[in-house]
Design a protein around this motif. Structure first.
Motif, PDB file in Angstrom:
ATOM      1  N   GLY A  74       0.634  -1.278   0.115  1.00  0.00           N
ATOM      2  CA  GLY A  74      -0.002   0.075  -0.059  1.00  0.00           C
ATOM      3  C   GLY A  74       0.730   1.256   0.090  1.00  0.00           C
ATOM      4  O   GLY A  74       0.216   2.349   0.049  1.00  0.00           O
ATOM      5  N   THR A  75       1.916   0.909  -0.229  1.00  0.00           N
ATOM      6  CA  THR A  75       2.765   2.242  -0.038  1.00  0.00           C
ATOM      7  C   THR A  75       2.710   3.095  -1.432  1.00  0.00           C
ATOM      8  O   THR A  75       2.638   2.665  -2.751  1.00  0.00           O
ATOM      9  N   PRO A  76       2.237   4.358  -1.255  1.00  0.00           N
ATOM     10  CA  PRO A  76       2.073   5.469  -2.492  1.00  0.00           C
ATOM     11  C   PRO A  76       3.217   5.243  -3.645  1.00  0.00           C
ATOM     12  O   PRO A  76       4.257   5.267  -3.018  1.00  0.00           O
ATOM     13  N   GLU A  77       2.852   5.410  -4.876  1.00  0.00           N
ATOM     14  CA  GLU A  77       3.975   5.437  -5.784  1.00  0.00           C
ATOM     15  C   GLU A  77       4.791   6.399  -5.709  1.00  0.00           C
ATOM     16  O   GLU A  77       5.878   6.517  -6.186  1.00  0.00           O
ATOM     17  N   TRP A  78       4.233   7.629  -5.273  1.00  0.00           N
ATOM     18  CA  TRP A  78       5.203   8.561  -4.989  1.00  0.00           C
ATOM     19  C   TRP A  78       6.276   8.788  -3.954  1.00  0.00           C
ATOM     20  O   TRP A  78       7.225   9.631  -3.923  1.00  0.00           O
ATOM     21  N   VAL A  79       6.237   7.581  -3.186  1.00  0.00           N
ATOM     22  CA  VAL A  79       7.035   7.482  -2.082  1.00  0.00           C
ATOM     23  C   VAL A  79       8.297   6.735  -2.745  1.00  0.00           C
ATOM     24  O   VAL A  79       8.495   5.851  -3.473  1.00  0.00           O
ATOM     25  N   MET A  93      13.620  -1.213  -0.418  1.00  0.00           N
ATOM     26  CA  MET A  93      13.418  -0.448   0.836  1.00  0.00           C
ATOM     27  C   MET A  93      12.814   1.031   0.784  1.00  0.00           C
ATOM     28  O   MET A  93      13.099   1.689  -0.591  1.00  0.00           O
ATOM     29  N   VAL A  94      12.126   1.505   1.644  1.00  0.00           N
ATOM     30  CA  VAL A  94      11.914   2.896   1.587  1.00  0.00           C
ATOM     31  C   VAL A  94      12.850   3.899   1.890  1.00  0.00           C
ATOM     32  O   VAL A  94      13.718   3.587   2.605  1.00  0.00           O
ATOM     33  N   LEU A  95      13.071   4.913   0.995  1.00  0.00           N
ATOM     34  CA  LEU A  95      14.018   6.354   1.443  1.00  0.00           C
ATOM     35  C   LEU A  95      12.736   7.273   1.794  1.00  0.00           C
ATOM     36  O   LEU A  95      11.996   7.771   1.134  1.00  0.00           O
ATOM     37  N   VAL A  96      12.964   7.766   2.978  1.00  0.00           N
ATOM     38  CA  VAL A  96      12.222   8.774   3.409  1.00  0.00           C
ATOM     39  C   VAL A  96      12.665  10.306   3.124  1.00  0.00           C
ATOM     40  O   VAL A  96      13.673  10.814   3.904  1.00  0.00           O
ATOM     41  N   GLN A  97      12.489  10.561   1.793  1.00  0.00           N
ATOM     42  CA  GLN A  97      13.160  11.859   1.377  1.00  0.00           C
ATOM     43  C   GLN A  97      12.615  13.190   1.883  1.00  0.00           C
ATOM     44  O   GLN A  97      13.157  14.154   1.283  1.00  0.00           O
ATOM     45  N   SER A 101       6.589  12.137   2.397  1.00  0.00           N
ATOM     46  CA  SER A 101       7.091  10.553   2.876  1.00  0.00           C
ATOM     47  C   SER A 101       7.144  10.455   4.465  1.00  0.00           C
ATOM     48  O   SER A 101       6.858   9.391   4.992  1.00  0.00           O
ATOM     49  N   LEU A 102       7.682  11.527   5.056  1.00  0.00           N
ATOM     50  CA  LEU A 102       7.798  11.313   6.608  1.00  0.00           C
ATOM     51  C   LEU A 102       6.391  11.242   7.232  1.00  0.00           C
ATOM     52  O   LEU A 102       6.237  10.505   7.996  1.00  0.00           O
ATOM     53  N   MET A 103       5.529  12.079   6.854  1.00  0.00           N
ATOM     54  CA  MET A 103       4.053  11.877   7.360  1.00  0.00           C
ATOM     55  C   MET A 103       3.237  10.707   7.051  1.00  0.00           C
ATOM     56  O   MET A 103       2.579  10.042   7.812  1.00  0.00           O
ATOM     57  N   TRP A 104       3.497  10.190   5.783  1.00  0.00           N
ATOM     58  CA  TRP A 104       2.908   9.101   5.401  1.00  0.00           C
ATOM     59  C   TRP A 104       3.738   7.618   6.334  1.00  0.00           C
ATOM     60  O   TRP A 104       2.819   7.008   6.582  1.00  0.00           O
ATOM     61  N   ALA A 105       4.895   7.911   6.373  1.00  0.00           N
ATOM     62  CA  ALA A 105       5.539   6.790   7.452  1.00  0.00           C
ATOM     63  C   ALA A 105       5.171   7.008   8.759  1.00  0.00           C
ATOM     64  O   ALA A 105       5.022   5.712   9.475  1.00  0.00           O
TER      65      ALA A 105
END
Length: 293
Positions: A74-79, A93-97, A101-105
């Protein structure tokens, strides 16, 4: 109905904002999200370009707590995501850039854990870290004594060390490093941990063996391994209260006489940032990183 919020042009569904995640203080999920939005400017540089391992606790620290390393469903494609090396084969893996992205995470309810390398140079470490973990009845007070010894020892080899609370019982020491593999940094960190034990045998242990640790500070050098991660600066922890991994001054380390002096909760962090800025910012400056001896 789940509220929809727009963050930097991205639409986010933020759920269960009234849910109490920290029963000891009544701290809610909405307050957790507010915390991360407030300190994003100092947190994001410590996450950027590092593949994030999420230690999730969606029902609070008393509920199920579990690691998520791969990109969550369910991770958004823009992350932003990246392929990273692992012993069992590459993984994504996810990069919180950025803030979105931080608020989604943060909406996943997670601790943020990162390795000591960035994804562009996964073969080279850019930081050395020591996790000082006290075995009761030792506390962070004893960790401070060990940290001061390690600070001087690192300085002798040309490293500027900085300290932050772990957000749990102990203390983390971090310094910038350049031109070495994670394996070589791990070897060096172990050498210093062994030296610390020889210098302070009644206070320090460098081995993880539980029976050796009561009343001593375990100098965990192993988190420098490429596969290992450490709780990021400013992350909240899955503890009874919303404790944060908070950068501290060396003056605070030197003057610590009780654990409460180095215990920082979410509401404490924004005022500290206003007063001190990001005390860990020098670690992000590649020009200040030193080579291994």
């Amino acid at each position: 109905m789940t509220p929809i919020t727009e963050v930097e042009g991205r639409r986010l569904a933020l759920s269960n904002l009234d849910k109490v995640l920290y029963p000891a203080s009544g701290f809610t999920k909405g307050e957790v999200l507010h915390y991360y939005a407030t300190i994003a400017d100092v947190l994001l540089p410590h996450l950027r370009d590092r593949p994030v391992s999420f230690l999730r606790y969606p029902d609070g620290p008393d509920g199920q707590v579990f690691f998520t390393k791969n990109v969550p469903p369910g991770t958004p494609e823009w992350v932003t995501t990246a392929e990273v090396p692992r012993s069992e084969g590459p993984a994504r893996m996810v990069l919180v850039q950025d803030l979105a992205s931080l608020m989604w995470a943060a909406n996943l309810v997670t601790e943020f854990h990162t390795p000591q390398w960035v994804v562009q140079e996964a073969e080279a470490a850019d930081r050395i870290v020591f996790d000082l973990d006290p075995g009761p009845p030792a506390t962070v007070v004893e960790c401070c004594e060990v940290a001061l010894w390690l600070r001087e020892r690192l300085a002798a080899d040309g490293f500027e060390a900085y300290a932050k609370t772990s957000g749990s019982k102990g203390l983390h020491l971090v310094a910038g490093v350049r031109g070495a593999s994670s394996g070589r940094v791990s070897e060096y960190a172990k050498e210093l941990a062994v030296e610390a034990e020889r210098a302070m045998p009644r206070l320090v242990v460098h081995r993880m063996t539980r029976s050796l640790r009561p009343g001593k500070v375990f100098v965990d050098w192993s988190q420098n391994a490429a596969r290992k991660t450490t709780a990021a600066a400013y992350t909240l922890r899955a503890r009874a209260e919303p404790l944060a991994s908070a950068p501290v001054t060396w003056g605070e380390v030197e003057e610590c006489e009780a654990p409460a002096q180095l215990t920082f909760r979410a509401p404490d962090i924004a005022p500290r940032v206003r007063d001190h800025g990001d005390l860990l910012a020098p670690v992000l400056d590649a020009e200040r990183a030193g080579p291994l001896p």
